[in-house]
Design an enzyme around this catalytic site. Structure first.
Site, mmCIF file in Angstrom:
data_model
loop_
_atom_site.group_PDB
_atom_site.id
_atom_site.type_symbol
_atom_site.label_atom_id
_atom_site.label_comp_id
_atom_site.label_asym_id
_atom_site.label_seq_id
_atom_site.Cartn_x
_atom_site.Cartn_y
_atom_site.Cartn_z
ATOM 1 N N LYS A 486 0.850 -1.202 0.000
ATOM 2 C CA LYS A 486 0.000 0.000 0.000
ATOM 3 C C LYS A 486 0.880 1.244 0.000
ATOM 4 O O LYS A 486 2.080 1.156 0.322
ATOM 5 C CB LYS A 486 -0.892 -0.023 1.240
ATOM 6 N N TYR A 710 14.842 31.625 5.049
ATOM 7 C CA TYR A 710 13.621 32.320 5.494
ATOM 8 C C TYR A 710 13.646 32.617 6.991
ATOM 9 O O TYR A 710 14.195 31.846 7.780
ATOM 10 C CB TYR A 710 12.390 31.441 5.217
HETATM 11 C C1 LIG Z 1 -0.161 -1.821 6.957
HETATM 12 C C2 LIG Z 1 -0.727 -3.053 7.483
HETATM 13 C C3 LIG Z 1 0.086 -4.132 7.849
HETATM 14 C C4 LIG Z 1 1.593 -4.085 7.845
HETATM 15 O O1 LIG Z 1 2.049 -3.504 9.029
HETATM 16 P P1 LIG Z 1 3.624 -3.311 9.290
HETATM 17 O O2 LIG Z 1 3.692 -2.806 10.679
HETATM 18 O O3 LIG Z 1 4.088 -2.324 8.304
HETATM 19 O O4 LIG Z 1 4.230 -4.626 9.128
HETATM 20 C C5 LIG Z 1 -0.527 -5.304 8.237
HETATM 21 N N1 LIG Z 1 -1.865 -5.397 8.281
HETATM 22 C C6 LIG Z 1 -2.680 -4.373 7.965
HETATM 23 C C7 LIG Z 1 -4.141 -4.561 8.063
HETATM 24 C C8 LIG Z 1 -2.151 -3.169 7.569
HETATM 25 O O5 LIG Z 1 -2.965 -2.158 7.251
#
Ligand SMILES: *Cc1c(COP(=O)(O)O)cnc(C)c1O
Length: 815
Positions: A486, A710
């Site tokens: 993602k 700035y």
């Molecule tokens: C993002 C996510 C993960 C992965 O988590 P990490 O801490 O990055 O390993 C696992 N399960 C769900 C539902 C997530 O949204």
């Protein structure tokens, strides 16, 4: 050439042979995914930790492969018309065969080991020796228990010189490599702390590596590494060629440099050797001296001195970048011999984002094979890998490849191609640029590449694979793995990462939103993909693209039911999320009874998995809560699954969960941040994958009392030198790092950020460092960890890596 009858393989390796046709085997294949000529090859089924080769035999059989080398405690399909070699241990047997093969050659073979520089020394020696010898050498850095035998299979009677690398990470490995390589000359490059975790001491590691030289007649090493020197003195029957900068070295070295050139002098036995190299860094000087001393040992140093000034930069990287008109560019200027063309074509064929694949190839520099035969072999490769378009650059390729691939375009030189560049339109294709360095394909790359600004995020694809294997090491073989890609793979890329994961056979991918899944499908990703947060009204698209929704509340379920009713003949797999403490998405415990009643009523519903998410698996202070979540998940998931007669997968662990609660891995785990290099245990096997790099684009001297940037926040308290970097908060460099909170690395020195970070620029204090315009600057990476940066500004690594803006060019590389 490598060629053995099946019955001979069985005899030599003391293995069983079951089969009908006792054919000649010319090739041993270990990877079921890459193309090979099934009629002359045997597939070696390695029961690896990650994947068991025996499970791919059926696939290969269907593709026409009939020769399999298997292990007798493994299960594998028995086909009546297939030939089997059955060994107690396939790797031992393979190595035994290769020892036999190696023993047929009497020409000198150099064995190289050490912590760093093995590949460069090998390539440089090759570069120099190919003028005098027909050299065979390990491809890239093939130096492992499998890589070494694969390298040795390339030995051929047309060669008269070999250079083979040997790498180890544990005790007792080198004896096995020595048995195969049996080097007559040795080079021990140096010793450092790589792979130290498996050794009690540095000395133990040196002793292990030194075993490569048990039978060598000559050994080349640098005696400034006292620990190597001490162990080398223990060798019997080996003539030592030790060199050093320290006084009273046997071969006394000295170096001076001017501009970008180093002048090296070696004194030995009343003789002085001088040569120059086009590098000044310490590692290059050391590598070059190893090469020179080796030539002294062989007895050809005088004839080869002149070649040193032309030593090439060895580009070990195979790079993947985005190009204009939706092209992807693979740039491999490592070298251009048959083996490396093959490796690059394999990588090209793994890329699924475009159907059209284009090869831009220069003359191939391969000694020992007549040109006609060489280009016929290359034409075969091109056909096997279904390359849609071929452009050849160089006089040889224009002459010879043209006869086999007449539909290709051919040019005598890179310049000639560039003048006709406009006549070629590159669009929606993946283009491999593969050339010997002198062809300067970087000029072509410039024309095809997307010209974004020079701040880049360098992404190490090897490290991603290493991390995947590290997390898999916590899992039982049957546990499946879903990888979270993602948010543009946590900022690291889309299909570029998904392709690697698909190639390495993860079971599932997961994205947050529908459009992320669609993007992956359009890029040719065929793995199952779960959409964690399917937006309202997108259910149709989900099914059109074969994406599997996470059903996390009744309104999403409602939408799903409607679709199911529209297509009664189809089944759509779904994943059900239960909330056990996150209070984000997921059915709450009170909703589970109703859910369990409703789900079985949907006739064409297929529940692929039921899962939940941990809120604090990375922190010991939440361990009790984590356990509670897991217990609750067990109870609630059971209520759902017991309604169904088919198996439903359960999963709850994220990355930190895998490391800290692996006893609760259920049927699958969901790997996220760990793949991208963050370990909750700070385990060293989990490697940094990305480096955010920019360069010094301006330098100015500042007087006391003036200010930088700035709001006049960067106060100059003493005469200072300030560097300007073309990176700002719009690139994802948090403004909270302003005014000395953050730092960067320039020329190996950490220097503070001064003043406020601007939208597109950042200033740094380089008063105490020797810096020139254009010098590289590291914003984060191995030397400047993301986790440290996150702490400084009160956030977590997740936010840092996902914030790097899309305008920062990503460059993916393999080493
Ligand atoms: C993002 C996510 C993960 C992965 O988590 P990490 O801490 O990055 O390993 C696992 N399960 C769900 C539902 C997530 O949204």
């Amino acid at each position: 050439m490598f060629s053995y009858k099946l019955s001979d393989i069985s005899k030599i390796t003391k293995s069983e042979y079951a089969g009908k046709s006792d054919i000649y085997i010319n090739h041993i294949q270990i990877d079921s995914r890459t193309y090979f000529d099934v009629s002359q090859s045997i597939f070696l089924a390695i029961p690896g930790k990650q994947h068991n080769g025996h499970s791919y035999i059926k696939d290969l059989y269907d593709k026409g492969c009939r020769n399999f080398w298997v292990q007798n405690n493994q299960t594998y399909p028995q086909f009546s018309d297939a030939n089997y070699i059955i060994s107690k241990n396939v790797i031992d047997a393979f190595q035994c065969l290769i020892s036999n093969f190696r023993s047929k050659f009497t020409f000198p073979i150099i064995g190289i080991t050490g912590s760093n520089g093995k590949t460069i020394v090998k390539e440089w020696l090759y570069h120099i020796c190919k003028q005098e010898y027909s050299v065979v050498r390990s491809p890239r850095s093939f130096n492992s228990q499998i890589g070494v035998p694969l390298s040795l299979m390339l030995l051929d009677s047309t060669n008269n010189f070999g250079i083979i690398e040997a790498g180890i990470s544990e005790l007792n490995e080198m004896v096995l490599l020595e048995k195969m390589i049996h080097p007559t000359i040795g080079i021990f490059t140096n010793i450092g702390d790589a792979h130290q975790e498996n050794f009690k001491s540095l000395q133990e590691k040196v002793q292990e590596k030194m075993k490569l030289f048990t039978h060598t007649k000559k050994l080349i090493y640098c005696s400034d590494y006292e620990i190597i020197h001490a162990e080398a003195l223990q060798l019997q029957n080996t003539k030592l060629y030790s060199w050093g900068f320290a006084e009273n070295s046997m071969i006394q070295a000295s170096v001076s440099s001017k501009g970008s050139i180093s002048y090296i002098t070696l004194h030995w036995e009343h003789k002085t050797h001088s040569f120059t190299i086009p590098f000044t860094d310490k590692a290059s000087v050391e590598n070059a001296i190893h090469c020179f001393v080796t030539l002294i040992a062989i007895g050809i140093s005088d004839e080869t001195t002149e070649y040193f000034i032309d030593l090439p930069q060895i580009a070990m990287r195979l790079e993947l970048k985005s190009g204009k008109n939706n092209c992807t560019l693979i740039n491999d200027s490592y070298n251009s011999d048959f083996q490396s063309v093959k490796i690059a074509l394999e990588f090209l064929s793994q890329q699924k984002q475009n159907n059209n694949k284009t090869l831009l190839l220069s003359d191939v520099k391969q000694t020992g094979i007549p040109l006609d035969e060489l280009y016929k072999n290359i034409a075969d490769l091109i056909n096997q890998y279904s390359i849609s378009r071929v452009i050849g650059v160089g006089t040889d390729i224009s002459k010879y490849l043209k006869t086999y691939i007449p539909q290709g375009s051919y040019y005598e030189s890179t310049q000639a191609f560039l003048t006709h560049f406009q006549t070629h339109v590159f669009r929606d294709e993946t283009i491999l640029l593969k050339a010997a360095r002198e062809f300067q394909f970087e000029l072509i790359a410039k024309q095809i590449e997307n010209q974004t600004h020079q701040t880049v995020l360098d992404i190490n694809l090897n490290a991603i694979v290493t991390n995947l294997h590290y997390f898999k090491s916590y899992l039982q073989p049957k546990t499946k793995i879903m990888v979270m890609v993602k948010a543009f793979s946590y900022g690291s890329g889309s299909f570029e990462i998904a392709n690697i994961l698909q190639h390495h056979r993860v079971d599932y991918l997961a994205v947050a939103f529908v459009d992320e899944g669609v993007e992956l499908r359009n890029a040719g990703i065929t793995l199952p993909i779960v959409v964690m947060n399917p937006e309202y009204g997108m259910m149709n698209q989900l099914f059109e693209y074969n994406l599997e929704p996470n059903i996390h509340n009744f309104s999403v379920l409602q939408e799903y039911v409607q679709i199911c009713e529209q297509y009664p003949e189809k089944t759509f797999p779904i994943h059900i999320k239960i909330d056990t403490g996150m209070a984000r998405y997921g059915f709450s415990p009170e909703e589970i009874p109703l859910l369990s009643k409703e789900l079985p009523l949907i006739s064409n519903c297929k529940i692929a998995s039921v899962f939940s998410h941990l809120v604090g698996s990375d922190e010991a202070r939440f361990d009790d809560f984590t356990e509670t979540q897991i217990q609750l998940f067990k109870t609630l998931s059971k209520e759902i699954t017991k309604q169904f007669s088919y198996p439903i997968m359960l999963h709850i662990l994220n990355s930190a969960g895998i490391e800290r609660f692996s006893q609760h891995q259920f049927d699958m785990v969901r790997l996220g941040i760990g793949l991208y290099g963050i370990s909750s245990l700070n385990d060293e096997n989990c490697m940094n994958i990305s480096t955010l790099k920019t360069f010094v684009s301006g330098i100015r001297e500042m007087q006391t009392g003036t200010t930088v940037g700035y709001s006049r926040n960067g106060k100059i308290l003493k005469p200072s030198i300030i560097g300007v970097l073309p990176i700002g908060y719009a690139d994802g460099l948090s403004r909270k790092l302003s005014n000395g909170v953050g730092s960067v690395i320039v020329n190996k020195v950490e220097v503070p950020i001064i003043g406020n970070i601007c939208m597109d620029a950042t200033m740094i204090d380089i008063t105490n460092v020797d810096v020139s315009l254009g010098d590289e600057v590291i914003v984060f990476g191995k030397e400047l960890p993301i986790s440290v940066m996150a702490k400084k500004i009160g956030t977590i690594p997740y936010e840092i890596i996902t914030s790097v803006s899309r305008r920062v060019k990503r460059i993916y590389y393999f080493e």
